[in-house]
Design an enzyme around this catalytic site. Structure first.
Site, short mmCIF file in Angstrom:
data_model
loop_
_atom_site.label_atom_id
_atom_site.label_comp_id
_atom_site.label_asym_id
_atom_site.label_seq_id
_atom_site.Cartn_x
_atom_site.Cartn_y
_atom_site.Cartn_z
N ASP A 86 35.46 -8.07 -7.97
CA ASP A 86 35.26 -7.12 -6.88
C ASP A 86 33.85 -6.56 -6.83
O ASP A 86 33.05 -6.75 -7.76
CB ASP A 86 36.29 -5.98 -6.96
CG ASP A 86 36.60 -5.57 -8.40
OD1 ASP A 86 35.73 -5.74 -9.27
OD2 ASP A 86 37.71 -5.08 -8.66
N ASN A 157 46.44 3.40 -11.77
CA ASN A 157 47.46 3.30 -10.72
C ASN A 157 48.04 1.90 -10.63
O ASN A 157 48.75 1.57 -9.68
CB ASN A 157 46.86 3.71 -9.37
CG ASN A 157 45.68 2.83 -8.97
OD1 ASN A 157 45.38 1.85 -9.64
ND2 ASN A 157 45.01 3.18 -7.89
N HIS A 159 46.31 -0.93 -10.27
CA HIS A 159 45.59 -1.93 -9.46
C HIS A 159 45.06 -3.06 -10.33
O HIS A 159 44.75 -2.88 -11.50
CB HIS A 159 44.49 -1.29 -8.59
CG HIS A 159 43.29 -0.81 -9.31
ND1 HIS A 159 42.45 0.16 -8.79
CD2 HIS A 159 42.74 -1.14 -10.51
CE1 HIS A 159 41.46 0.36 -9.63
NE2 HIS A 159 41.61 -0.39 -10.67
N GLU A 164 44.98 -2.36 -4.37
CA GLU A 164 45.52 -1.03 -4.63
C GLU A 164 47.01 -0.96 -4.32
O GLU A 164 47.54 -1.81 -3.59
CB GLU A 164 44.78 0.00 -3.75
CG GLU A 164 43.26 0.04 -3.99
CD GLU A 164 42.88 0.76 -5.29
OE1 GLU A 164 43.69 0.80 -6.24
OE2 GLU A 164 41.75 1.28 -5.35
#
Ligand code: F6R
Length: 269
Positions: A86, A157, A159, A164
Site C-alpha cells: 500500500d 482493526n 485490516h 479496512e
C-alpha cells in the site's frame, strides 16, 4: 534454516500459528522470507515477493540486511522483484512518510534492489487515473508470474494492507482488487505517531486488494503485542467477515502461517 522451536504450534481456521518470543519470531520471519525467495529462484529463476510496511516488519528487514551483509543469503537480490501492499494517497515518494521512502530506507537501498524491480503504488497519480494505476499494479503482479510470498502485518482493526473493515458481503470482499480506499478512523489514529497530528494523516490510500493478497502462493502474517490480540483471535477463529478483514485469510488457510508472540496470541488458547 534457523532451528528455533516455537513455544506453541497450532492449526486454526485462519491458518497455522507459531508462537515465539517476539525477537525469535522476527528472526524466524527473516529466515522464512529468505528461504521462500531462495526456493522460488531455484524453481523459476526469480522470486516475486509482496512486502508490508509499518512498525512490525522493521526488525525483520534489518535481519534480512544483516544476513545479506554477512554473506548468508544463498541468492542475489538481482533475481528478486517486490510489490508493496500500500501507499497513502496523495503522497509523494520523496515524502519521508511515504511507504516508498520507508522501503528505500529499511530494505531496498540496503540490499541493492533496483528501482524498476521494487513496485510501490504511486501516490502521485492523477485522481482520475488511480483505478487505472491500481489495475495496472494487479496486471504487473500477474505478468511477473504472481506473488511467491506475501508478508502481512495486521491492523488493530483487523485490516490487511489497507483493506479496512466494511459491511461488504464475504463474496464481494474476497474479490476486491487493488484500488483507492478511505482509511478507517483507527488506522488514521494509529498513524498520528508518524504524521504528528490527525489533521496531517492522509484520509485515503491505494491498497493491494484482498483478491490480490489471497492469490499469493504463500502468506506470512506477523502480529505482535497485546494490542493485536483481539484482531488475531477474531481473524484466526472468528466468523469470516469483511468487518474483520484478517478473517478473510480463512478462505486460503492452508497457505497461511502466522508468526505471533504470547501477547498477541493471548486470546487464542
Ligand atoms: C502496511 C500495512 C498495514 C500494516 C498494519 C500493522 O503496509 O499494510 O496493514 O501491516 O497496519 O501495522 P504495524 O506493523 O505498524 O502495527
Amino acid at each position: 534454516m534457523l532451528d528455533l522451536e516455537p513455544q506453541r504450534r497450532a492449526k486454526f481456521p485462519g491458518g497455522t500459528v507459531l508462537v515465539y518470543p517476539r525477537a525469535d519470531a522476527e528472526l524466524v520471519a527473516s529466515d522464512w522470507i529468505a528461504s521462500a525467495i531462495g526456493a522460488a529462484i531455484d524453481d523459476r529463476g526469480q522470486a516475486v515477493v509482496g512486502l508490508a510496511t509499518g512498525s512490525t516488519p522493521i526488525p525483520v528487514y534489518e535481519h534480512l540486511v544483516s544476513l545479506r551483509t554477512s554473506g548468508k543469503l544463498p541468492f542475489d537480490f538481482k533475481s528478486v522483484i517486490t510489490y508493496n501492499l500500500d501507499e497513502y494517497y496523495p503522497m509523494s515518494p520523496t515524502d519521508p512518510n511515504s511507504y516508498r521512502a520507508f522501503m528505500d530506507k529499511h530494505l531496498f537501498r540496503r540490499v541493492g534492489l533496483a528501482a524498476n524491480r521494487t513496485h510501490v503504488l504511486d501516490g502521485t497519480v492523477p485522481e482520475a487515473y488511480t483505478q487505472h494505476h491500481a489495475s495496472d499494479f494487479d496486471r504487473w503482479i500477474a505478468a511477473d508470474g504472481g506473488l511467491d510470498l506475501q508478508l502481512l502485518g495486521l491492523g488493530r482493526n483487523g485490516h490487511i494492507g489497507f483493506n479496512e473493515p466494511s459491511d461488504l458481503t464475504v463474496e464481494v470482499a474476497l474479490a476486491l482488487p487493488t484500488r483507492l480506499v478511505e482509511l478507517h478512523p483507527t488506522t488514521r489514529s494509529d498513524a498520528i505517531k508518524d504524521f504528528g497530528t490527525e489533521f496531517d494523516v492522509p484520509r485515503r490510500a491505494l491498497t493491494m486488494g484482498i483478491a490480490s493478497i489471497l492469490a499469493a502462493r504463500s502468506i506470512l502474517v506477523l502480529a505482535f503485542g497485546s494490542n493485536k490480540a483481539d484482531a488475531v483471535a477474531e481473524s484466526l477463529m472468528g466468523t469470516m467477515t469483511a468487518r474483520m478483514p484478517g478473517s478473510l485469510l480463512q478462505s486460503v488457510a492452508r497457505k497461511v502461517t502466522w508468526l505471533v508472540d504470547a501477547e498477541s496470541a493471548a486470546k487464542l488458547f
